[in-house]
Enzyme design. Structure first.
Site, PDB file in Angstrom:
ATOM      1  N   THR A 127       0.887  -1.259   0.014  1.00 16.42           N
ATOM      2  CA  THR A 127       0.045  -0.075  -0.100  1.00 16.42           C
ATOM      3  C   THR A 127       0.980   1.388  -0.128  1.00 16.42           C
ATOM      4  O   THR A 127       1.962   1.194   0.579  1.00 16.42           O
ATOM      5  CB  THR A 127      -1.028   0.042   1.143  1.00 16.42           C
ATOM      6  OG1 THR A 127      -0.204   0.274   2.499  1.00 16.42           O
ATOM      7  CG2 THR A 127      -1.842  -1.409   1.365  1.00 16.42           C
ATOM      8  N   SER A 130       4.655   5.704  -4.500  1.00 12.64           N
ATOM      9  CA  SER A 130       5.910   6.532  -4.157  1.00 12.64           C
ATOM     10  C   SER A 130       6.609   6.326  -2.953  1.00 12.64           C
ATOM     11  O   SER A 130       6.398   5.380  -2.246  1.00 12.64           O
ATOM     12  CB  SER A 130       5.515   8.058  -3.966  1.00 12.64           C
ATOM     13  OG  SER A 130       4.535   8.244  -2.962  1.00 12.64           O
ATOM     14  N   GLY A 131       7.812   6.874  -2.832  1.00 14.32           N
ATOM     15  CA  GLY A 131       8.639   6.856  -1.570  1.00 14.32           C
ATOM     16  C   GLY A 131       8.863   5.591  -1.324  1.00 14.32           C
ATOM     17  O   GLY A 131       9.606   4.774  -2.061  1.00 14.32           O
ATOM     18  N   ILE A 132       8.765   5.142   0.157  1.00 14.52           N
ATOM     19  CA  ILE A 132       9.346   3.896   0.754  1.00 14.52           C
ATOM     20  C   ILE A 132       8.430   2.768   0.013  1.00 14.52           C
ATOM     21  O   ILE A 132       9.006   1.781  -0.044  1.00 14.52           O
ATOM     22  CB  ILE A 132       8.948   3.987   2.259  1.00 14.52           C
ATOM     23  CG1 ILE A 132       9.738   5.079   3.015  1.00 14.52           C
ATOM     24  CG2 ILE A 132       9.172   2.570   2.773  1.00 14.52           C
ATOM     25  CD1 ILE A 132       9.166   5.569   4.295  1.00 14.52           C
ATOM     26  N   SER A 158       6.057   4.637  12.764  1.00 13.31           N
ATOM     27  CA  SER A 158       6.858   5.951  12.826  1.00 13.31           C
ATOM     28  C   SER A 158       7.543   6.210  14.059  1.00 13.31           C
ATOM     29  O   SER A 158       6.892   5.891  15.287  1.00 13.31           O
ATOM     30  CB  SER A 158       5.861   6.963  12.705  1.00 13.31           C
ATOM     31  OG  SER A 158       6.483   8.351  12.527  1.00 13.31           O
ATOM     32  N   TYR A 185      -1.322  12.087  14.102  1.00 13.94           N
ATOM     33  CA  TYR A 185      -0.606  11.177  13.385  1.00 13.94           C
ATOM     34  C   TYR A 185       0.094  10.300  14.219  1.00 13.94           C
ATOM     35  O   TYR A 185       0.061   9.089  13.864  1.00 13.94           O
ATOM     36  CB  TYR A 185       0.565  12.053  12.564  1.00 13.94           C
ATOM     37  CG  TYR A 185       1.663  11.367  11.856  1.00 13.94           C
ATOM     38  CD1 TYR A 185       1.572  10.681  10.761  1.00 13.94           C
ATOM     39  CD2 TYR A 185       2.918  10.986  12.623  1.00 13.94           C
ATOM     40  CE1 TYR A 185       2.729  10.272  10.194  1.00 13.94           C
ATOM     41  CE2 TYR A 185       4.015  10.409  12.174  1.00 13.94           C
ATOM     42  CZ  TYR A 185       4.074   9.985  10.770  1.00 13.94           C
ATOM     43  OH  TYR A 185       4.940   9.349  10.429  1.00 13.94           O
TER      44      TYR A 185
END
Ligand code: NAD
Length: 257
Positions: free
Chosen positions: A13, A17-19, A143, A158
């Site tokens: 998922t 983009s990115g990671i 995170s 977040y």
């Protein structure tokens, strides 16, 4: 290059983009096939072209992970195109530093539904499919902010959502162990990805991101490949006895704070 994922199937998922894009690219590079899930069909199409121009080892699903049906559609596509699901990189997320006193109900809900609800029901759908294969691995992108507060980047909603993602790891690891499904997460600090361009201009990103280098004891921000090495390790048979772990992948931040 090793071939740890020969004939394995992953759902990624946020794979556009990115990671997530780096994880999908390396997973295919090591012999696997991927379904990449995201909201932006054009971005996904470009990512798929970059991952495997032949299109044989990549399928795209455009959908919002906060809608439960997206999880069912991702599993159905992985099963139809590639025969099942072995690995879930439960990675899609959003980040927009916001002071606590300025949070609205709408952006609280957006954080919780994208980050936590999205990962929760994606894991549920994938775990059911993994049971049909006799096991599997779920690796979530959590995170560092779920573990430590950083004054420069206020992130209460977040962080609350990602704390839930870390708690999910331990609960699912125990509940799914009998099904031979391992569940782990990485907790990154600052990784240079397009997420910073979602709330800063290109000039601001250029100016601001380097100021975070020294925040990390290793002296630099992370790059997607710094995180993906850990994601792929946790998904692979190199980690057969690791489940329920939240691994800091943060250039030393957790050790220093
Ligand atoms: P990114 O913005 O490049 O990737 C996130 C992807 O998730 C995007 O492709 C986006 O379109 C997708 N996405 C967002 N909301 C979605 C939704 N509702 N449905 C489907 N797709 C959705 O950023 P990234 O840094 O690669 O982020 C990947 C993960 O890493 C996120 O969970 C993020 O919270 C986490 N993370 C990133 C950092 C960092 O500094 N970059 C630090 C800690 C954690």
């Amino acid at each position: 290059m090793t071939n740890r994922f020969q004939d394995k199937v992953a759902i990624v998922t946020g794979g556009g983009s990115g990671i997530g894009l780096e994880a999908a690219t390396q997973f295919v590079g090591e012999g696997g096939s991927v379904v990449i899930v995201g909201r932006d069909a054009d971005k996904l199409a470009a990512a798929a072209e970059a991952i495997d121009p032949s299109g044989e080892k990549v399928a795209v699903l455009s959908g919002d992970v906060s809608q439960i049906e997206t999880a069912d559609r991702a599993v159905a596509l992985a099963t139809e195109r590639f025969g099942g699901v072995d690995v879930l990189f439960n990675n899609a997320g959003i980040f927009r530093p916001t002071p606590f006193l300025e949070h609205t109900e709408a952006d609280f809900d957006r954080n919780l539904s994208t980050i936590l609800k999205g990962k929760f029901f994606m894991a549920q759908a994938a775990a059911r499919a993994m049971q049909n294969r006799g096991g599997g691995a779920i690796v979530q992108t959590g995170s560092m902010w779920a573990e430590r507060a950083v004054a420069a980047t206020p992130s209460s909603a977040y962080s609350a959502a990602n704390a839930g993602v870390h708690a999910m790891v331990r609960n699912l690891a125990v509940e799914l162990a009998a099904s031979k499904i391992r569940v782990n997460a990485v907790a990154p600090a600052v990784v240079e990805t397009p997420v910073y361009g979602t709330f800063m201009s290109a000039e601001q990103v250029k100016e601001v991101l380097p100021t975070f280098n020294d925040f990390h004891p290793l002296g630099r921000n992370g790059q997607p490949r710094d995180v993906v090495g850990a994601l792929l390790f946790l998904a692979s048979d190199d980690a057969p006895w690791i489940t329920g772990a939240v691994l800091p992948v943060d250039g030393g931040v957790m050790a220093s704070r």
